[in-house]
Design a protein around this motif. Structure first.
Motif, PDB file in Angstrom:
ATOM      1  N   GLY A   1      -4.214 -32.937  47.493  1.00 57.17           N
ATOM      2  CA  GLY A   1      -5.456 -32.591  46.823  1.00 57.17           C
ATOM      3  C   GLY A   1      -5.333 -31.368  45.932  1.00 57.17           C
ATOM      4  O   GLY A   1      -6.288 -30.985  45.252  1.00 57.17           O
ATOM      5  N   GLY A   2      -4.150 -30.735  45.928  1.00 61.95           N
ATOM      6  CA  GLY A   2      -3.964 -29.532  45.120  1.00 61.95           C
ATOM      7  C   GLY A   2      -2.980 -29.775  43.996  1.00 61.95           C
ATOM      8  O   GLY A   2      -2.864 -30.893  43.507  1.00 61.95           O
ATOM      9  N   ALA A   3      -2.264 -28.702  43.591  1.00 53.04           N
ATOM     10  CA  ALA A   3      -1.301 -28.833  42.499  1.00 53.04           C
ATOM     11  C   ALA A   3      -0.107 -29.638  42.989  1.00 53.04           C
ATOM     12  O   ALA A   3       0.525 -29.288  43.988  1.00 53.04           O
ATOM     13  CB  ALA A   3      -0.880 -27.463  42.004  1.00 53.04           C
ATOM     14  N   ARG A   4       0.222 -30.693  42.273  1.00 55.89           N
ATOM     15  CA  ARG A   4       1.315 -31.579  42.712  1.00 55.89           C
ATOM     16  C   ARG A   4       2.655 -31.066  42.211  1.00 55.89           C
ATOM     17  O   ARG A   4       2.786 -30.695  41.040  1.00 55.89           O
ATOM     18  CB  ARG A   4       1.098 -32.996  42.176  1.00 55.89           C
ATOM     19  CG  ARG A   4      -0.160 -33.703  42.668  1.00 55.89           C
ATOM     20  CD  ARG A   4      -0.169 -34.004  44.161  1.00 55.89           C
ATOM     21  NE  ARG A   4       1.096 -34.528  44.693  1.00 55.89           N
ATOM     22  CZ  ARG A   4       1.541 -35.774  44.539  1.00 55.89           C
ATOM     23  NH1 ARG A   4       0.833 -36.644  43.857  1.00 55.89           N
ATOM     24  NH2 ARG A   4       2.695 -36.141  45.054  1.00 55.89           N
ATOM     25  N   PRO A   5       3.694 -31.092  43.061  1.00 57.99           N
ATOM     26  CA  PRO A   5       5.036 -30.732  42.601  1.00 57.99           C
ATOM     27  C   PRO A   5       5.529 -31.763  41.588  1.00 57.99           C
ATOM     28  O   PRO A   5       5.347 -32.967  41.785  1.00 57.99           O
ATOM     29  CB  PRO A   5       5.880 -30.794  43.878  1.00 57.99           C
ATOM     30  CG  PRO A   5       4.928 -30.956  45.012  1.00 57.99           C
ATOM     31  CD  PRO A   5       3.654 -31.485  44.462  1.00 57.99           C
ATOM     32  N   GLU A   6       6.175 -31.269  40.532  1.00 59.09           N
ATOM     33  CA  GLU A   6       6.666 -32.192  39.515  1.00 59.09           C
ATOM     34  C   GLU A   6       7.669 -33.201  40.099  1.00 59.09           C
ATOM     35  O   GLU A   6       7.691 -34.371  39.715  1.00 59.09           O
ATOM     36  CB  GLU A   6       7.332 -31.446  38.349  1.00 59.09           C
ATOM     37  CG  GLU A   6       7.825 -32.424  37.289  1.00 59.09           C
ATOM     38  CD  GLU A   6       8.411 -31.759  36.071  1.00 59.09           C
ATOM     39  OE1 GLU A   6       8.577 -30.534  36.081  1.00 59.09           O
ATOM     40  OE2 GLU A   6       8.704 -32.484  35.108  1.00 59.09           O
ATOM     41  N   SER A   7       8.481 -32.733  41.070  1.00 59.88           N
ATOM     42  CA  SER A   7       9.503 -33.627  41.630  1.00 59.88           C
ATOM     43  C   SER A   7       8.875 -34.844  42.303  1.00 59.88           C
ATOM     44  O   SER A   7       9.466 -35.923  42.330  1.00 59.88           O
ATOM     45  CB  SER A   7      10.353 -32.870  42.645  1.00 59.88           C
ATOM     46  OG  SER A   7       9.542 -32.396  43.710  1.00 59.88           O
ATOM     47  N   GLU A   8       7.686 -34.662  42.855  1.00 53.75           N
ATOM     48  CA  GLU A   8       7.003 -35.798  43.470  1.00 53.75           C
ATOM     49  C   GLU A   8       6.281 -36.632  42.415  1.00 53.75           C
ATOM     50  O   GLU A   8       6.312 -37.864  42.456  1.00 53.75           O
ATOM     51  CB  GLU A   8       6.023 -35.312  44.541  1.00 53.75           C
ATOM     52  CG  GLU A   8       6.730 -34.700  45.742  1.00 53.75           C
ATOM     53  CD  GLU A   8       5.774 -34.288  46.859  1.00 53.75           C
ATOM     54  OE1 GLU A   8       4.554 -34.567  46.732  1.00 53.75           O
ATOM     55  OE2 GLU A   8       6.243 -33.698  47.839  1.00 53.75           O
ATOM     56  N   ALA A   9       5.630 -35.952  41.476  1.00 51.28           N
ATOM     57  CA  ALA A   9       4.861 -36.687  40.468  1.00 51.28           C
ATOM     58  C   ALA A   9       5.762 -37.595  39.634  1.00 51.28           C
ATOM     59  O   ALA A   9       5.395 -38.731  39.327  1.00 51.28           O
ATOM     60  CB  ALA A   9       4.100 -35.718  39.571  1.00 51.28           C
ATOM     61  N   ILE A  10       6.957 -37.099  39.292  1.00 51.22           N
ATOM     62  CA  ILE A  10       7.818 -37.925  38.435  1.00 51.22           C
ATOM     63  C   ILE A  10       8.277 -39.182  39.174  1.00 51.22           C
ATOM     64  O   ILE A  10       8.391 -40.256  38.589  1.00 51.22           O
ATOM     65  CB  ILE A  10       9.004 -37.104  37.873  1.00 51.22           C
ATOM     66  CG1 ILE A  10       9.735 -37.898  36.784  1.00 51.22           C
ATOM     67  CG2 ILE A  10       9.980 -36.696  38.953  1.00 51.22           C
ATOM     68  CD1 ILE A  10       8.905 -38.201  35.560  1.00 51.22           C
ATOM     69  N   LYS A  11       8.522 -39.051  40.467  1.00 56.49           N
ATOM     70  CA  LYS A  11       8.876 -40.250  41.243  1.00 56.49           C
ATOM     71  C   LYS A  11       7.726 -41.253  41.239  1.00 56.49           C
ATOM     72  O   LYS A  11       7.930 -42.463  41.055  1.00 56.49           O
ATOM     73  CB  LYS A  11       9.199 -39.866  42.694  1.00 56.49           C
ATOM     74  CG  LYS A  11      10.553 -39.222  42.864  1.00 56.49           C
ATOM     75  CD  LYS A  11      10.743 -38.614  44.238  1.00 56.49           C
ATOM     76  CE  LYS A  11      10.811 -39.624  45.361  1.00 56.49           C
ATOM     77  NZ  LYS A  11      11.197 -38.986  46.643  1.00 56.49           N
ATOM     78  N   GLU A  12       6.534 -40.743  41.464  1.00 55.61           N
ATOM     79  CA  GLU A  12       5.370 -41.628  41.533  1.00 55.61           C
ATOM     80  C   GLU A  12       5.118 -42.319  40.188  1.00 55.61           C
ATOM     81  O   GLU A  12       4.793 -43.507  40.128  1.00 55.61           O
ATOM     82  CB  GLU A  12       4.143 -40.824  41.967  1.00 55.61           C
ATOM     83  CG  GLU A  12       4.283 -40.265  43.386  1.00 55.61           C
ATOM     84  CD  GLU A  12       3.196 -39.263  43.743  1.00 55.61           C
ATOM     85  OE1 GLU A  12       2.257 -39.100  42.929  1.00 55.61           O
ATOM     86  OE2 GLU A  12       3.302 -38.643  44.822  1.00 55.61           O
ATOM     87  N   ILE A  13       5.280 -41.548  39.122  1.00 58.02           N
ATOM     88  CA  ILE A  13       5.038 -42.114  37.791  1.00 58.02           C
ATOM     89  C   ILE A  13       6.090 -43.181  37.481  1.00 58.02           C
ATOM     90  O   ILE A  13       5.766 -44.302  37.064  1.00 58.02           O
ATOM     91  CB  ILE A  13       5.043 -40.990  36.734  1.00 58.02           C
ATOM     92  CG1 ILE A  13       3.785 -40.126  36.884  1.00 58.02           C
ATOM     93  CG2 ILE A  13       5.137 -41.568  35.316  1.00 58.02           C
ATOM     94  CD1 ILE A  13       3.794 -38.854  36.052  1.00 58.02           C
TER      95      ILE A  13
ATOM     96  N   ALA B   1       2.446 -28.350  37.207  1.00 52.11           N
ATOM     97  CA  ALA B   1       2.672 -27.133  36.423  1.00 52.11           C
ATOM     98  C   ALA B   1       3.585 -27.441  35.226  1.00 52.11           C
ATOM     99  O   ALA B   1       4.324 -28.425  35.266  1.00 52.11           O
ATOM    100  CB  ALA B   1       3.313 -26.074  37.322  1.00 52.11           C
ATOM    101  N   PRO B   2       3.608 -26.659  34.153  1.00 49.26           N
ATOM    102  CA  PRO B   2       2.896 -25.383  34.052  1.00 49.26           C
ATOM    103  C   PRO B   2       1.394 -25.563  33.833  1.00 49.26           C
ATOM    104  O   PRO B   2       0.951 -26.543  33.236  1.00 49.26           O
ATOM    105  CB  PRO B   2       3.549 -24.731  32.830  1.00 49.26           C
ATOM    106  CG  PRO B   2       4.029 -25.861  31.992  1.00 49.26           C
ATOM    107  CD  PRO B   2       4.468 -26.922  32.978  1.00 49.26           C
ATOM    108  N   ALA B   3       0.680 -24.583  34.326  1.00 48.10           N
ATOM    109  CA  ALA B   3      -0.778 -24.661  34.306  1.00 48.10           C
ATOM    110  C   ALA B   3      -1.352 -24.690  32.894  1.00 48.10           C
ATOM    111  O   ALA B   3      -2.481 -25.133  32.682  1.00 48.10           O
ATOM    112  CB  ALA B   3      -1.368 -23.491  35.090  1.00 48.10           C
ATOM    113  N   ASP B   4      -0.545 -24.231  31.910  1.00 56.97           N
ATOM    114  CA  ASP B   4      -1.072 -24.246  30.539  1.00 56.97           C
ATOM    115  C   ASP B   4      -1.057 -25.664  29.953  1.00 56.97           C
ATOM    116  O   ASP B   4      -1.514 -25.888  28.824  1.00 56.97           O
ATOM    117  CB  ASP B   4      -0.268 -23.295  29.644  1.00 56.97           C
ATOM    118  CG  ASP B   4       1.187 -23.732  29.470  1.00 56.97           C
ATOM    119  OD1 ASP B   4       1.568 -24.794  30.005  1.00 56.97           O
ATOM    120  OD2 ASP B   4       1.931 -22.994  28.804  1.00 56.97           O
ATOM    121  N   GLY B   5      -0.521 -26.602  30.724  1.00 58.79           N
ATOM    122  CA  GLY B   5      -0.577 -27.988  30.261  1.00 58.79           C
ATOM    123  C   GLY B   5       0.391 -28.292  29.146  1.00 58.79           C
ATOM    124  O   GLY B   5       0.265 -29.313  28.473  1.00 58.79           O
ATOM    125  N   SER B   6       1.402 -27.421  28.962  1.00 56.09           N
ATOM    126  CA  SER B   6       2.294 -27.643  27.830  1.00 56.09           C
ATOM    127  C   SER B   6       3.184 -28.865  28.024  1.00 56.09           C
ATOM    128  O   SER B   6       3.705 -29.403  27.058  1.00 56.09           O
ATOM    129  CB  SER B   6       3.151 -26.391  27.587  1.00 56.09           C
ATOM    130  OG  SER B   6       3.861 -26.059  28.763  1.00 56.09           O
TER     131      SER B   6
END
Ligand code: FEO
Ligand code: CA
Ligand code: CA
Ligand code: CA
Length: 827
Positions: A266-278, A401-406
């Motif tokens: 429910g919080g900020a997702r780690p990129e390592s997990e998000a990329i797997k899911e995507i 992250a990064p939080a700036d959405g870059s």
């Protein structure tokens, strides 16, 4: 019955013609209808119906002739087993030949009946698959033997072939954690979540540590299509031993993808997990082959490809360049990134895949209360209508992250209008999804094209009409959500048969899929219906529409649901897959269920609202299958007739108003979803084609896991007088409402349960090799309700033995189903 026929024609299977008679001989006549080399060579299937009369057969009853040698010809006989067969049955013809000298050559040749392919031919036997017929027809196979003096005798084996029936014994409902198929069938596991598809990708450990899903099978295997490959690697639509399976990966079992499930879901997702899911979403193209060791996928194949939500795509058709799809990534609205939540599919005659984006809306973060004030009234209407209202997005990918959405590959999943304009943020990113996407499975250098002329919705499948030269092809599409619509797209371009083999396949997509008319269906109570065009400029699809002022055709297509509303299309019970009967052209549509259907709003096309215990909810609990026949059987038609082919129900429910199709323990089911007709390249898809029905259920899970059934349906209107049926629905307070509808002939034994899946799995996606002897089925999300501390299915690790001592995590997978006797699946 056999007939001994002797002939003075020295006949062999080479090119030598030793017929010394004048005028056409029987063999000449045979050659005209059954090309000698074609019928003797296995695996070549000309499918034309050619029936030889008994008169012609009698003409070959020649006198004995010892060729002047004093050496009598062989004595021969031929028998067929079985001598009476239904279409699709494997028939063996056995010949015997004895001679005073020696028999030097024997041949088997078809001499009457619908053309069959002789295979596994030896000196004394041959086999063939009994051909598709609508009524009983004889097939004669001639056995000929030649002796050492060149004398030949022959005998005919006659097989009486009748229409197809489902030959297997129905699988019982069950809640086992394996795939169950009928006796005489085998199951193999072919391609599982995480399996590597490049040479240098590591084997999948299935413990949550694996990475690199862009080079692995994705999760949630869904619709699937076989694209044949010749031995030289070129496209071969007839190949049944080497091909590409193109399949969707609709979604993920997030809990099993990571070591201990998702961190901070429910919080900020780690990129390592998000990329797997995507990367576990999208599409696979994977080479599979059949060798002496059986079926397998080719890990190092150069054809293997993943299309993920990050793969570059381009937009084609009327919405290309529209301000509606302009984003900070594509300021001119011509490009995008990837495809998402791909569910059902379609194919084209020119050899491409059509993959369909279904439940994409929930992936985007757009808390409505915060974002609506930033939007125009029109935008709010559209975003609300499509359900782009999640406060977090399904998996929180926008929080990476990064939080700036870059890093905009994550930032884009935040669809709030927080920038200065649509080209500086991702407010329009949701408009880049919900399309039909065309992929060339044979060429991974080609960028997928989103075909916007086919409209934007929760696209389920996109199944084509039969392609007829000179006629504009149609593509039938469901929009899967409660009370959504059935659509069809009719190309602006009439079909040119030569385009089927054009080398530039996506250019053919440009030709047929980028311009045409999108229609939405309106079902009338009298059993007729109308296709209503979604064409901008004609009321109510104009800027004068007060509910939603349409700006142009791009607006109409991007907001097809709003156009359907304006045209008063019929609200259906969740339109899932479409399938087209290859023999009749009739269109089948699964309507999976509808929790909001009530006795008050039931209509002729969606006539049931009832309770299915133990639930006390009223709705269309078990779903149904509606079918339609186009006027004049034309894909271009703007009207049709319809009936309801089949109602899902438990066998014990009210036969008058719920179990209207008279389902029994052999075929009761709930929530039809996947549906597919057998290919017409083999007997299972000819004359009386088989329909395969897959379920994605929640209402009958107290009794059975999800399943797949086989059917041999009739045609629209085959219910006769009984077709006019009145269904009585009962409200919670006991009052009733009656609905008149049109119902097809009850299926009886022409509907049987063929497969039951493992625990918590949906059965979805099916195709066969062109010969119909290997079937591929996808098993989606086994154990979906569990997690790493409560693993609720061990499939497919347990498939072979029924148990899994290593306590494996479940994986979606493609299975291979074959018959132990090598026959056509289902018949
Ligand atoms: Fe993805 Fe409507 O099934
Ligand atoms: Ca002899
Ligand atoms: Ca589904
Ligand atoms: Ca479903």
């Amino acid at each position: 019955m056999t007939e001994i026929i002797r002939t003075d024609i020295g006949y062999d299977d080479g090119d030598v013609d030793t017929n010394r008679s004048t005028g056409p001989s029987l063999n000449d006549l045979i050659d005209q209808r059954y090309s000698r080399r074609e019928t003797l060579r296995s695996g070549v299937g000309a499918m034309a119906m050619a029936v030889f009369g008994s008169t012609a057969l009698a003409a070959c009853d020649n006198n004995d002739d010892d060729n002047g040698t004093g050496n009598p010809p062989p004595t021969v006989s031929a028998t067929a087993s079985p001598a009476t067969a239904t279409a699709g049955t494997l028939v063996t013809v056995t010949g015997t030949a004895t001679d005073d000298g020696s028999v030097t050559a024997t041949t088997f040749t078809q001499v009457s009946g619908p053309v069959v392919s002789l295979s596994a031919t030896t000196g004394t036997s041959t086999t063939f698959v009994a051909p598709a017929v609508s009524s009983t027809t004889s097939v004669a196979i001639r056995f000929a033997a030649t002796d050492n003096s060149g004398n030949t005798s022959s005998a005919d084996a006659i097989v009486s072939v009748s229409a197809a029936k489902l030959s297997f014994t129905a699988v019982a409902k069950n809640k086992n954690d394996v795939v169950t198929v009928p006796a005489g069938y085998t199951v193999g596991v072919l391609y599982r979540t995480g399996d590597p598809i490049t040479a240098d990708t590591a084997a999948y450990k299935n413990d949550g540590t694996d990475t690199g899903f862009a080079n692995r099978a994705g999760d949630h295997h869904d619709a699937m299509h076989w694209f044949g490959l010749a031995s030289d690697g070129s496209r071969d639509d007839q190949s049944s031993t080497r091909g590409l399976l193109a399949m969707n990966h609709e979604n993920i079992n997030q809990a099993y993808l990571h070591v201990n499930g998702p961190t901070s879901p429910g919080g900020a997702r780690p990129e390592s997990e998000a990329i797997k899911e995507i990367e576990a979403h999208g599409v696979s193209v994977v080479e599979v082959t059949k060798s002496s060791a059986g079926w397998g996928y080719v890990q190092a194949s150069s054809y293997n490809r993943r299309v993920t939500p990050n793969t570059p795509v381009v937009f084609n058709g009327p919405v290309k360049g529209s301000s509606l799809i302009q984003t900070a990534f594509s300021t001119d609205g011509s490009q995008g990134r990837g495809t998402l939540n791909n569910c059902a599919n379609g194919y084209t005659q020119w050899g491409t895949l059509l993959t369909c984006e279904e439940n994409w809306a929930g992936y985007f973060r757009r808390p409505a209360a915060a974002d609506n004030p930033r939007r125009s009234a029109k935008e709010v209407t559209a975003l609300t209508r499509y359900g782009v209202t999640s406060s977090s997005g399904n998996f929180g990918w926008a929080t990476v992250a990064p939080a700036d959405g870059s890093n905009t590959s994550y930032r884009r999943f935040d669809a709030q209008a927080t920038g200065g304009s649509a080209t500086t943020d991702f407010r329009n990113e949701p408009n880049q999804f919900g399309w039909v996407v065309e992929i060339d499975p044979y060429d991974k250098s080609k960028t997928p094209r989103k075909r916007t002329a086919l409209g934007r919705m929760n696209h389920e499948g996109c199944w084509p009409s039969p392609f007829v030269a000179g006629v504009k092809p149609a593509f039938y599409m469901g929009d899967d959500a409660v009370n959504e619509y059935l659509y069809k797209f009719v190309s602006a371009t009439a079909w040119v048969a030569a385009d089927a083999t054009n080398a530039d396949r996506l250019a053919m997509g440009d030709k047929y899929l980028d311009s045409g008319t999108l229609y939405v269906a309106q079902f009338k109570a009298d059993g007729t219906g109308t296709w209503l065009p979604l064409t901008f400029g004609t009321a109510p699809l104009t800027s004068a529409n007060t509910t939603y002022p349409f700006a142009d055709q791009a607006d109409v297509l991007t907001h097809a649901r709003l156009a359907g509303d304006a045209l008063a299309a019929t609200k259906m019970d969740r339109p899932e897959w479409t399938a087209v009967n290859p023999a009749t052209g009739e269109v089948y549509l699964t309507l999976t269920n509808n929790s909001t259907r009530t006795p008050a709003n039931a209509d002729a096309a969606n006539p049931r609202a009832y309770k299915d215990p133990p639930s006390t909810s009223i709705g269309n609990r078990n779903g149904h299958i509606i079918r339609l026949r186009e006027a004049s059987n034309s894909s271009e038609a703007t009207t049709f007739t319809w009936d309801i082919y089949l109602f899902g129900a438990g066998q014990d429910l009210d036969p008058a108003n719920i179990n209207v199709s008279g389902l029994t323990s052999d075929n009761d089911f709930s929530s039809p979803d996947g549906c597919w007709f057998s290919r017409n390249s083999n007997v299972a898809g000819q004359a009386t084609p088989l329909l395969w029905i897959q379920t994605d259920d929640s209402a009958y899970l107290d009794v059975t896991n999800c399943m797949m059934l086989a059917a041999i349906p009739g045609i629209v209107g085959d219910g006769g007088d009984a077709a006019n049926k009145t269904i009585v629905n009962t409200n919670a307070d006991g009052t009733t409402v009656s609905v008149a509808t049109k119902v097809g002939k009850a299926p009886g034994t022409n509907l049987k349960r063929f497969l039951v899946g493992p625990l918590e799995a949906e059965i979805t996606g099916v195709d066969t090799t062109p010969d119909g002897r290997t079937m591929f089925v996808n098993i989606q999300h086994p154990g979906e309700n569990g997690n790493t501390t409560n693993i609720t299915s061990h499939w497919p690790a347990n498939q072979a033995t029924g148990s899994d001592p290593s306590n494996s995590r479940p994986r979606s997978a493609t299975i291979v189903i074959q018959r132990t006797d090598g026959g056509v699946i289902g018949l």
